[in-house]
Enzyme design. Structure first.
Site, short mmCIF file in Angstrom:
data_model
loop_
_atom_site.label_atom_id
_atom_site.label_comp_id
_atom_site.label_asym_id
_atom_site.label_seq_id
_atom_site.Cartn_x
_atom_site.Cartn_y
_atom_site.Cartn_z
N HIS A 38 1.01 -0.70 -0.02
CA HIS A 38 -0.11 -0.01 -0.12
C HIS A 38 0.87 0.97 0.24
O HIS A 38 0.10 2.37 0.61
CB HIS A 38 -0.83 -0.26 1.13
CG HIS A 38 -1.62 -1.57 1.28
ND1 HIS A 38 -2.44 -1.79 0.45
CD2 HIS A 38 -1.37 -2.60 2.14
CE1 HIS A 38 -3.09 -2.69 0.74
NE2 HIS A 38 -2.41 -3.75 2.18
N HIS A 72 -7.06 -5.04 -1.54
CA HIS A 72 -6.57 -6.23 -1.60
C HIS A 72 -7.10 -7.12 -2.08
O HIS A 72 -7.53 -7.64 -2.79
CB HIS A 72 -6.24 -7.15 -0.17
CG HIS A 72 -5.80 -6.69 1.06
ND1 HIS A 72 -6.84 -5.92 2.31
CD2 HIS A 72 -4.59 -6.03 1.66
CE1 HIS A 72 -6.05 -5.18 2.82
NE2 HIS A 72 -5.12 -5.53 3.07
#
Lengths: 337, 337
Positions: A64, A226
């Protein structure tokens, strides 16, 4: 790299990816961050600025970036713990970060709402309690797309987490106590809402496979960071049409009112060019005009990414207290804010 | 959007893309930048900081965001002119930018070495001369990959241009004269060298087509920022192996010496995750260790992109004068530095 997987990635052995990433980041920005030896926990280099302050620790799976380590530094996070790709960091590493940033005033944990993260940060909290370190925490669940999800009970924690980092980091830097930070965290949380669209999935470097497949002319609303499923797939729409839907969803949660103040974060998911993010921003601002709203704080860029996913998220934060805005604007020394 | 092109892009009509991008950027960051009415030229909002200073103007085709507009602000560029995607801005728009930032001390133009840019910035210079505005310029050609190219006589101007922006911007902010800035620009130029690799091409939103095609397991060395050809294609290599080749090429130009000081820019091309950029950075730093060199200034991120191209460039800048390092570290107020 395995010979049978031709991933289009600039990496070495995927098994060492996070270790090498942490080394690259901490070596390149040694004036801002450093690595806690034998961990993938990253702590603020400027120790002097943390004395007599509450430590703020966040973290989660890698992939991320610049979240979370890019927000470690004076005025923001005290430490970030980098798990393996899309995998929670282990309790022992979180515990090392807690110990490193505890200066007698306690430590506050900012956790995104994924089952693995919630469990591991809780276990780290228990380890710290045995050392008589006072630790409190907040679980961020700003994604309004779906209730429950892969890896999540309730709503997911996504890009709105950065507003939590920013506000709490400034409060801690200004000497707020652990109880005051906890109160502040719970006060702002219900006012931060996010929703995303995806045009393609992330390719996980551990598997070489994308998290899902979309047709060449297809997009999906409400995808998680995700590659968790969203709520609808359809043919790709114009930016204006996307904005229409996302703002409508956010308005159902926040009930826009021109007498209120709002902050906005337009967040690229990794592979979406800034050019597109600015076009999208223009459409968001035009749409907010119809509510007579101009955000008082705005950021646009790749902040909470999902490796190489193409997509964008929109976060709106209703600022109910001018102190929150002051904290958003408070200067920081980080890699990426 | 044309019904027959399903581009995976978050845009509206591609014809309005740059206009909408400029509006989004200037509306979101109005405290830093503003649009010159009826143009896609972006100028610093803080007019007070430009008084009695030389104006620094850059620009070029769009699609390289945050370059160039993201570097407009106090301490860096005075204005940036946004052309259509991968297309030079027109002389009249460059001329408007020159007029807007001229405060009697003259204006300096930073031009990347593409035939269209060189021609149009020169024509704008001629227009300004008729207004008795003194204008000088530098053409940046930092890309060492190839001599001559599509759109270019000589070497291409790529990510190293940002070091030029940063150093000249700080010098101008500190009151350097037009002649001093010109001298500085020519002094630093031969010391800035860049080379890139690409894993995929950019998809131009005007055509919906990628600039070139690479097989799933293939990469190309030396690709330009408009998908211009590089010097070799081969099966994708590990980050370590890429670094070995790129550093060898840069060393042939710069003749690394541990007694010298160097700045480094690792630049993502748009779709390459920061995770990979940090792994690559770690390999660069390890390789430079073998020369007993640790850069004294480093930046890693998406700075000079090529829309959604996957790839990375490495710029090394030999710092021959401590003043140059001071200028690199000089504080700025921009969207993206």
């Amino acid at each position: 790299m395995k010979e049978d997987i031709f991933m289009k990635k600039i990496i070495n052995d995927p098994q060492n990816l996070v270790d090498e990433m942490v080394q690259g980041m901490t070596r390149a920005y040694s004036s801002i961050v450093e690595q806690i030896p034998a961990t993938n926990a990253i702590v603020r280099s400027d120790k002097a600025s943390m004395q007599e302050k509450v430590g703020i620790v966040s973290g989660g799976g890698s992939g991320h970036e610049p979240t979370h380590a890019g927000f470690v530094g004076k005025g923001m996070l005290s430490a970030a713990v980098c798990g393996q790709v899309f995998t929670s960091p282990t309790p022992d590493q979180i515990y090392e970060a807690i110990k490193a940033v505890n200066h007698g005033k306690g430590v506050y944990l900012v956790v995104k709402n994924y089952s693995g993260d919630v469990m591991n940060f809780d276990m780290a909290k228990d380890l710290a309690a045995m050392d008589d370190i006072e630790v409190k925490s907040i679980v961020v669940d700003d994604d309004i797309a779906v209730e429950n999800s892969l890896y999540t009970q309730g709503r997911r924690g996504v890009a709105g987490t950065l507003f939590m980092h920013k506000v709490l980091g400034a409060a801690a830097q200004n000497g707020a106590s652990l109880d005051e930070i906890d109160e502040l965290a719970h006060a702002i949380l219900p006012n931060i809402k996010t929703i995303a669209v995806a045009l393609s999935a992330a390719t996980n470097p551990m598997t070489g496979q994308p998290g899902f497949k979309l047709a060449d002319d297809e997009m999906e609303y409400g995808v998680g960071i995700h590659s968790e499923p969203g709520y609808r797939r359809e043919k790709i729409k114009s930016s204006k049409e996307l904005v229409e839907e996302l703002i409508t969803k956010l308005n159902e949660e926040l009930h826009f009112d021109s007498r209120n103040k709002y902050a906005m974060l337009v967040n690229g998911m990794g592979a979406t060019p800034l050019m597109e993010q600015y076009v999208f921003t223009n459409d968001v601002l035009n749409k907010l005009d119809s509510f007579n709203i101009t955000p008082v704080f705005m950021k646009i860029g790749n902040y909470m990414t999902s490796i190489d996913m193409a997509g964008i998220s929109l976060t709106i934060f209703e600022i109910k207290d001018d102190k929150w805005l002051e904290y958003l604007n408070y200067p920081v020394q980080t890699i990426a804010w």
